[in-house]
Design an enzyme around this catalytic site. Structure first.
Site, short mmCIF file in Angstrom:
data_model
loop_
_atom_site.label_atom_id
_atom_site.label_comp_id
_atom_site.label_asym_id
_atom_site.label_seq_id
_atom_site.Cartn_x
_atom_site.Cartn_y
_atom_site.Cartn_z
N ARG A 275 -32.57 -33.13 44.64
CA ARG A 275 -33.21 -32.66 45.88
C ARG A 275 -32.74 -33.56 47.01
O ARG A 275 -33.19 -34.71 47.13
CB ARG A 275 -34.73 -32.73 45.73
CG ARG A 275 -35.49 -32.05 46.83
CD ARG A 275 -36.97 -32.43 46.76
NE ARG A 275 -37.19 -33.76 47.32
CZ ARG A 275 -38.10 -34.63 46.91
NH1 ARG A 275 -38.90 -34.34 45.92
NH2 ARG A 275 -38.23 -35.81 47.49
N HIS A 279 -39.45 -33.46 49.75
CA HIS A 279 -40.17 -32.49 48.92
C HIS A 279 -40.59 -31.30 49.78
O HIS A 279 -40.35 -30.15 49.44
CB HIS A 279 -41.39 -33.17 48.29
CG HIS A 279 -42.40 -32.22 47.74
ND1 HIS A 279 -42.15 -31.41 46.66
CD2 HIS A 279 -43.67 -31.93 48.13
CE1 HIS A 279 -43.22 -30.66 46.41
NE2 HIS A 279 -44.15 -30.96 47.29
N TYR A 288 -39.52 -43.86 49.26
CA TYR A 288 -39.44 -44.08 47.81
C TYR A 288 -38.05 -43.94 47.22
O TYR A 288 -37.85 -44.18 46.05
CB TYR A 288 -40.40 -43.12 47.07
CG TYR A 288 -40.22 -41.64 47.40
CD1 TYR A 288 -39.23 -40.89 46.78
CD2 TYR A 288 -41.05 -41.02 48.32
CE1 TYR A 288 -39.08 -39.54 47.07
CE2 TYR A 288 -40.90 -39.66 48.63
CZ TYR A 288 -39.92 -38.93 48.00
OH TYR A 288 -39.77 -37.61 48.30
#
Lengths: 389, 336
Positions: A275, A279, A288
């Site tokens: 990805r 998100h 992160y």
């Protein structure tokens, strides 16, 4: 960047070594990141009919859905959409599998499979309804044989399995396919779906897009073995494919669908992808995610990889590139127009479709609310968070 | 007319539905060869085959979740949850999927799923086998929740639930499974009293007593005992828990001025609270006393040696009736 013999480069840091889905581990690949077509004794069979023209068309579809993604993200930033779940980086997984389906197959996806919906012929405006806050679904599932986006992680794998039980009962030769992510494999429903699918040997394909991140949680938190290896525990054969390689995805999906249709039962596909974006538009992956990881995966971009193959074959002409760009821009303009001209739902619409048959509780509440709204001169202006009085 | 137990009556209703509609399929644990742990599905797999009556692996979320997929495909699944306390693993599929899919798809996808749940206590079972979880589901819009209190209703309402295009939770009072009653199998469910209607069982003038499922029998016994003391109780069998059919209750309370509601489930947030509040809203000026709830306690279902203390019995219901009437009762003299 190092490139190993199977053609996938990747950061082989001590931390990532042995992680499920770590680049460099074995998976099916038919196009290298550099765009070189590599042959495979078994899987070439499943894409033997893909002509140059179809390769160009796959390139177009992947480019178009990336453009839809960019446009929808922009619409969210401009306040036209409340949220958007980008698919950036997963174009090959979605187009490769979506283009393998037949009209009479049925799709049960998560909320990120906009590219699959595009393959199903979704009305582009319908793609946006949920994210604009105009509906909780978006389209009539039977109009494109695809259920509306599922937000509860993994719940749809059971729906696909049940639908496949119905196909089996009907004696039809269609298949159901369900899309979910690496995070979903930790949900009980996904395990239960595999138990039922294996037990009844129903025609369902479990398409797991391992995009490496479930919001901020890395795939290593979900599994200490490769996700594809989990299927064996349920007695379900699995395939691990390079999810950024549109031909590999197509070959695997076609094989799995064919097995399902011939009574061979379920198949689990792990499409190893990444990805590239957040998100959703509400997420901040820089909190992160290591920038180097993103860079490594950018080098394996599914669209530039296919462009590389087209270039090697002498197909990537300026005309083709312009034509694809024009198509993508036209689709994006349609998405924008559809979004901004979408009529707002009406207040009393909230009461519609809760039940198929009248419910006395709801009818009473509906009646009372209609009276309340009618007590204002302008029903639309009657309700604000601050109150109208 | 034949004498049938509750269990046989439900079995006969399921059989009729299987015969009448080839899209009806039964799913559940042990429902095939064994005929269900309560034998409610006895003989159905033998007569309709393993594709119509499906023994499933042990996974409640999957039983309900695959029923969703079957409904997508045009089937009318009837699933059995073996015991009330086993429904929780399926909670997400019921409240987030079964209940919402019609709404989510703007009416395009119907969810004609019937979820059969043996519920309630009084059979001396261990934990998880005697619960009354109905309030979790009455709180969820999109679901219909019904229960039955006599074999005739058991027979008719199961068929109405299966033919309803909305999802229905059908709660079976398991401690009444072996009670017998007259069942007219020639009744046409389409012409019988609809499952979402309440039924007034006795004519009374002093107190309205609302009950459902296993406690209807207890309520009738209480009414009969009260009659010996000269108290006239109108017993209403609610039948449908979502939606509640308030009209007969309103009419009754306007006549009696007093309301007692009883159920086995715990009191807080229970259906009795909903009925008491709704009747107070609608009948405030007709009420002679505050509505009274006689319910199970807000405790985990107790070990079976003590379950009869938890379950409202005839005497606790009569004590509640006394409270509603302002007669001497166990709480006399207690303020608040």
């Amino acid at each position: 960047m190092s490139t190993d013999e199977t053609g996938h480069g990747g950061a082989q840091t001590p931390e990532s070594a042995g992680n499920p889905g770590t680049p460099g581990q074995e998976f099916l690949q038919l196009i290298t990141p550099a765009g070189e077509r590599i042959s495979h004794p078994e899987f070439d069979f499943w894409v033997r009919d893909i002509t140059d023209e179809q390769l160009c068309s796959l390139f177009e579809d992947m480019t178009v859905i990336r453009r839809i993604d960019v446009e929808a993200t922009a619409l969210q930033r401009q306040g036209e959409l409340a949220l958007w779940p980008p698919l950036l980086g997963q174009e090959a997984a979605q187009i490769g599998s979506g283009r393998s389906l037949r009209a009479d197959d049925f799709v049960f996806s998560s909320y990120r499979e906009n590219g699959v919906a595009y393959c199903r012929g979704v009305d582009l405006t319908d793609l946006l309804r949920v994210w604009r806050g105009n509906a909780s679904g978006g389209w009539d599932p039977y109009s494109i044989n695809m259920a509306t986006p599922q937000i509860i992680i993994g719940a749809q794998t059971l729906h696909a399995t049940g639908y496949a039980m119905g196909i089996q009962n009907d004696g039809a030769d269609a298949a159901a396919i369900t899309y979910f992510g690496d995070g979903a494999t930790s949900e009980g429903d996904v395990s239960e779906a595999m138990v039922f699918a294996a037990s009844f040997q129903v025609p369902v394909v479990f398409f797991c897009t391992n995009n490496h991140w479930a919001i901020s949680e890395p795939v290593r938190l979900q599994s200490h073995i490769q996700l594809a290896d989990r299927a064996a525990g349920f007695g379900i054969p699995s395939l691990r494919v390079d999810g950024n390689d549109v031909l590999a995805v197509m070959a695997a999906t076609r094989l799995a669908l064919d097995r399902a249709r011939r009574g061979g039962g379920p198949t689990f596909i792990e499409a190893v992808s990444y990805r590239m974006g957040p998100h959703t538009t509400a997420d901040d992956p820089t909190r992160y995610r290591d920038a180097n990881e993103l860079e490594d995966w950018a080098a394996k971009d599914p669209i530039s990889r296919l462009a590389g193959l087209l270039d090697r074959k002498g197909l990537l002409s300026p005309e083709l590139q312009q034509q694809v760009k024009d198509k993508a821009n036209a689709v994006a303009a349609e998405v924008r127009r559809g979004c901004t001209t979408m009529p707002n739902p009406q207040p009393m619409d909230i009461f519609k479709h809760v039940y198929s048959t009248p419910n006395s509780w709801l009818e009473r509440q509906q009646d009372h609310y209609a009276r309340y709204l009618a007590s204002f001169g302008d029903p639309a202006g009657a309700v604000s968070e601050e109150g109208a009085r | 007319m034949t004498q049938l137990t509750f269990a046989r009556a439900i079995n006969a209703g399921l059989r009729k539905s299987l015969e009448n509609d080839s899209k009806v399929v039964l799913l559940g644990e042990d429902i095939g060869t064994l005929g269900g742990v309560f034998r409610v599905t006895d003989g159905l797999q033998k007569d309709f085959g393993t594709h119509r009556v499906v023994d499933t692996p042990l996974a409640e979320s999957a039983i309900v979740g695959t029923a969703v997929g079957l409904a997508y495909r045009g089937y009318r699944p009837v699933v059995e949850i073996q015991f009330d306390g086993f429904i929780y693993p399926a909670f997400d599929q019921i409240v987030s999927q079964v209940a919402k899919l019609h709404y989510r798809t703007l009416g395009a996808v119907k969810m004609p799923i019937t979820i059969r749940v043996p519920f309630g206590g009084g059979i001396g079972s261990p934990e998880h086998h005697s619960e009354s979880p109905e309030a979790y589901f009455t709180h969820t819009s999109g679901l219909r929740v019904v229960t039955v209190a006599n074999p005739q209703d058991a027979y008719t309402v199961i068929q109405q639930a299966i033919s309803c295009d909305d999802p229905v939770l059908y709660f079976e009072p398991k401690r009444r499974y072996h009670d017998k009653g007259e069942v007219d199998e020639s009744v046409d469910p389409a012409k019988a009293l609809p499952m979402d209607k309440a039924r007034v069982l006795t004519d009374g003038s002093d107190v309205t007593l609302v009950a459902y499922g296993p406690l209807v029998k207890t309520a009738l016994d209480a009414a009969s005992a009260a009659a010996d003391e000269g108290i006239s109780i109108e017993v209403i069998d609610l039948r449908s828990l979502a939606p509640v059919d308030y009209e007969p209750v309103v009419a009754s309370v306007r006549k009696t001025g007093r309301l007692v509601v009883t159920h086995e489930a715990g009191q807080s947030g229970g259906l009795g609270a909903e009925v008491a509040a709704s009747i107070t809203e609608r009948c405030f000026y007709h009420l002679e006393a505050a509505p009274v709830r006689v319910t199970g306690f807000d405790i985990p279902y107790p070990y079976s040696k003590l379950e009869m203390h938890h379950l409202p019995g005839l005497d606790r219901i009569l004590d509640g009736v006394d409270r509603a009437l302002g007669r001497p009762n166990s709480l006399s003299g207690l303020e608040g």
